[in-house]
Scaffold this active site. Structure first.
Site, PDB file in Angstrom:
ATOM      1  N   LYS A   1     114.373   9.597 -27.905  1.00  0.00           N
ATOM      2  CA  LYS A   1     115.301  10.708 -27.752  1.00  0.00           C
ATOM      3  C   LYS A   1     115.759  11.214 -29.112  1.00  0.00           C
ATOM      4  O   LYS A   1     115.344  10.725 -30.162  1.00  0.00           O
ATOM      5  CB  LYS A   1     116.473  10.287 -26.874  1.00  0.00           C
ATOM      6  CG  LYS A   1     116.018   9.767 -25.500  1.00  0.00           C
ATOM      7  CD  LYS A   1     117.127   9.722 -24.492  1.00  0.00           C
ATOM      8  CE  LYS A   1     117.439  11.101 -23.971  1.00  0.00           C
ATOM      9  NZ  LYS A   1     118.432  11.067 -22.872  1.00  0.00           N
TER      10      LYS A   1
ATOM     11  N   GLU B   1     111.519  13.144 -26.200  1.00  0.00           N
ATOM     12  CA  GLU B   1     112.363  14.295 -25.898  1.00  0.00           C
ATOM     13  C   GLU B   1     112.160  15.370 -26.961  1.00  0.00           C
ATOM     14  O   GLU B   1     112.182  15.087 -28.164  1.00  0.00           O
ATOM     15  CB  GLU B   1     113.822  13.843 -25.879  1.00  0.00           C
ATOM     16  CG  GLU B   1     114.837  14.966 -25.717  1.00  0.00           C
ATOM     17  CD  GLU B   1     116.257  14.447 -25.851  1.00  0.00           C
ATOM     18  OE1 GLU B   1     116.819  14.005 -24.842  1.00  0.00           O
ATOM     19  OE2 GLU B   1     116.791  14.455 -26.985  1.00  0.00           O
TER      20      GLU B   1
ATOM     21  N   ASP C   1     114.283  19.056 -23.045  1.00  0.00           N
ATOM     22  CA  ASP C   1     115.732  18.938 -22.878  1.00  0.00           C
ATOM     23  C   ASP C   1     116.465  20.244 -23.145  1.00  0.00           C
ATOM     24  O   ASP C   1     116.249  20.900 -24.163  1.00  0.00           O
ATOM     25  CB  ASP C   1     116.260  17.854 -23.818  1.00  0.00           C
ATOM     26  CG  ASP C   1     117.724  17.535 -23.560  1.00  0.00           C
ATOM     27  OD1 ASP C   1     118.079  17.343 -22.385  1.00  0.00           O
ATOM     28  OD2 ASP C   1     118.496  17.478 -24.528  1.00  0.00           O
TER      29      ASP C   1
ATOM     30  N   ARG D   1     137.394  -2.795   3.579  1.00  0.00           N
ATOM     31  CA  ARG D   1     137.423  -1.854   2.468  1.00  0.00           C
ATOM     32  C   ARG D   1     136.213  -1.996   1.546  1.00  0.00           C
ATOM     33  O   ARG D   1     135.647  -0.981   1.097  1.00  0.00           O
ATOM     34  CB  ARG D   1     138.719  -2.032   1.684  1.00  0.00           C
ATOM     35  CG  ARG D   1     138.903  -1.115   0.479  1.00  0.00           C
ATOM     36  CD  ARG D   1     138.475   0.323   0.720  1.00  0.00           C
ATOM     37  NE  ARG D   1     139.052   0.924   1.907  1.00  0.00           N
ATOM     38  CZ  ARG D   1     138.582   2.031   2.466  1.00  0.00           C
ATOM     39  NH1 ARG D   1     137.513   2.633   1.970  1.00  0.00           N
ATOM     40  NH2 ARG D   1     139.155   2.523   3.542  1.00  0.00           N
TER      41      ARG D   1
ATOM     42  N   LYS E   1     122.602   7.089 -16.136  1.00  0.00           N
ATOM     43  CA  LYS E   1     124.029   7.445 -16.082  1.00  0.00           C
ATOM     44  C   LYS E   1     124.633   6.912 -14.771  1.00  0.00           C
ATOM     45  O   LYS E   1     124.969   7.662 -13.857  1.00  0.00           O
ATOM     46  CB  LYS E   1     124.203   8.954 -16.199  1.00  0.00           C
ATOM     47  CG  LYS E   1     123.700   9.495 -17.539  1.00  0.00           C
ATOM     48  CD  LYS E   1     123.760  11.009 -17.597  1.00  0.00           C
ATOM     49  CE  LYS E   1     123.201  11.533 -18.915  1.00  0.00           C
ATOM     50  NZ  LYS E   1     123.181  13.009 -18.983  1.00  0.00           N
TER      51      LYS E   1
END
Length: 294
Positions: free
Chosen positions: A175, A205, A226, A108, A143
């Site tokens: 950002k 950004e 963005d 597994r 992410k």
């Protein structure tokens, strides 16, 4: 991929420990401890393979954890099967020959990891294929599943994508929240120029043409556009190039398989897609195990 690195070994060991693989009670009460078996990993759908190196490492780490002698193992795959190769439904990916109890105990965790990694590689290849000939390149993001980033990002490379930052120390990317907390674009760029280390590029950004102009006026060396439409991206690229600048330009936000080519044709160098690692669907792999008869 260095499958023997301490970082990767820790991930694989934790998977075995989590599953209590060395305490497989079902196998212990049903399988002769001396039985050897042959296990074939089979693709049950068309996919891009990733994670082959985990197979021998799982077996080696299991042996370190178990301490009981279970004999030698062998992992066999065709020379044409390697990480990053496309396979079709029904294709045999690898064959494991080992003690039957060990194979069952590791079945597994091997499949779980390879299914996820191959799912990321398969999705990445779809995005890469969608922008073929445009000159743009597909990037991943941070992410990722906590603890699995090094494997997730390797799987992206197997699918033909490229890695963005591996972690927060891997580059300067200013950002929206940095801009808001730092007092605006002019201030954060000024501080970044003053405090950065040699060789670090300042990426920022921007979400509007006004922010774009401010970023360029204050020394941005790389741009992340963005949540803009393809038409807005094309206009933004034109603004940058009209200034005679050849800095890297990346598009991000709201980009899916159906529209990625429009973004690529808008003239960006890179397109980042968070879905590659946060939304990839595991591919369907199975393991067919048979006893070896002597």
């Amino acid at each position: 991929m260095d499958w023997k690195s301490r970082r990767v070994e820790a991930i694989l060991e934790q998977a075995l420990v989590e599953d209590k693989a060395t305490s497989d009670v079902t196998t212990a009460v049903t399988i002769d401890p001396s039985l050897r078996a042959s296990a074939t990993i089979i693709a049950r759908q068309d996919c891009v393979v990733s994670g082959l190196g985990c197979i021998p490492r799982f077996l080696e780490i299991f042996a370190q954890l178990d301490k009981r002698s279970s004999g030698r193992y062998e992992v066999i795959s065709h020379p044409e099967i390697f990480d990053g190769v496309r396979v079709t439904k029904g294709h045999a990916i690898a064959v494991i020959r080992h003690n039957a109890r060990v194979i069952l105990a590791c079945e597994r965790v091997i499949l779980n990891l390879m299914q996820r990694m191959s799912g990321i590689s398969t999705m990445t290849r779809q995005y890469v294929d969608a922008i073929t000939g445009t000159g743009a390149r597909v990037l991943d993001t941070r992410k990722t599943i906590p603890g699995l980033r090094i494997l997730d990002k390797y799987a992206v490379r197997c699918g033909g994508g490229e890695n963005h930052r591996l972690d927060l120390s891997d580059g300067i990317l200013i950002k929206n929240n940095h801009i808001s907390l730092g007092g605006g674009i002019e201030k954060v760029l000024q501080r970044a120029h003053e405090l950065r280390k040699p060789g670090q590029t300042i990426d920022i950004e921007v979400r509007s043409f006004g922010e774009l102009e401010k970023a360029l006026d204050n020394g941005a060396e790389s741009l992340l556009l963005d949540n803009m439409t393809p038409a807005e991206i094309k206009k933004a690229v034109g603004i940058v190039r009209d200034r005679g600048l050849t800095i890297p330009i990346e598009a991000s936000g709201g980009i899916v398989l159906e529209n990625i080519r429009k973004y690529a044709l808008a003239g960006v160098d890179y397109i980042s897609v968070g879905a590659l690692t946060h939304s990839a669907v595991a591919v369907d792999l199975s393991m067919k195990i048979t006893a070896e008869i002597y």
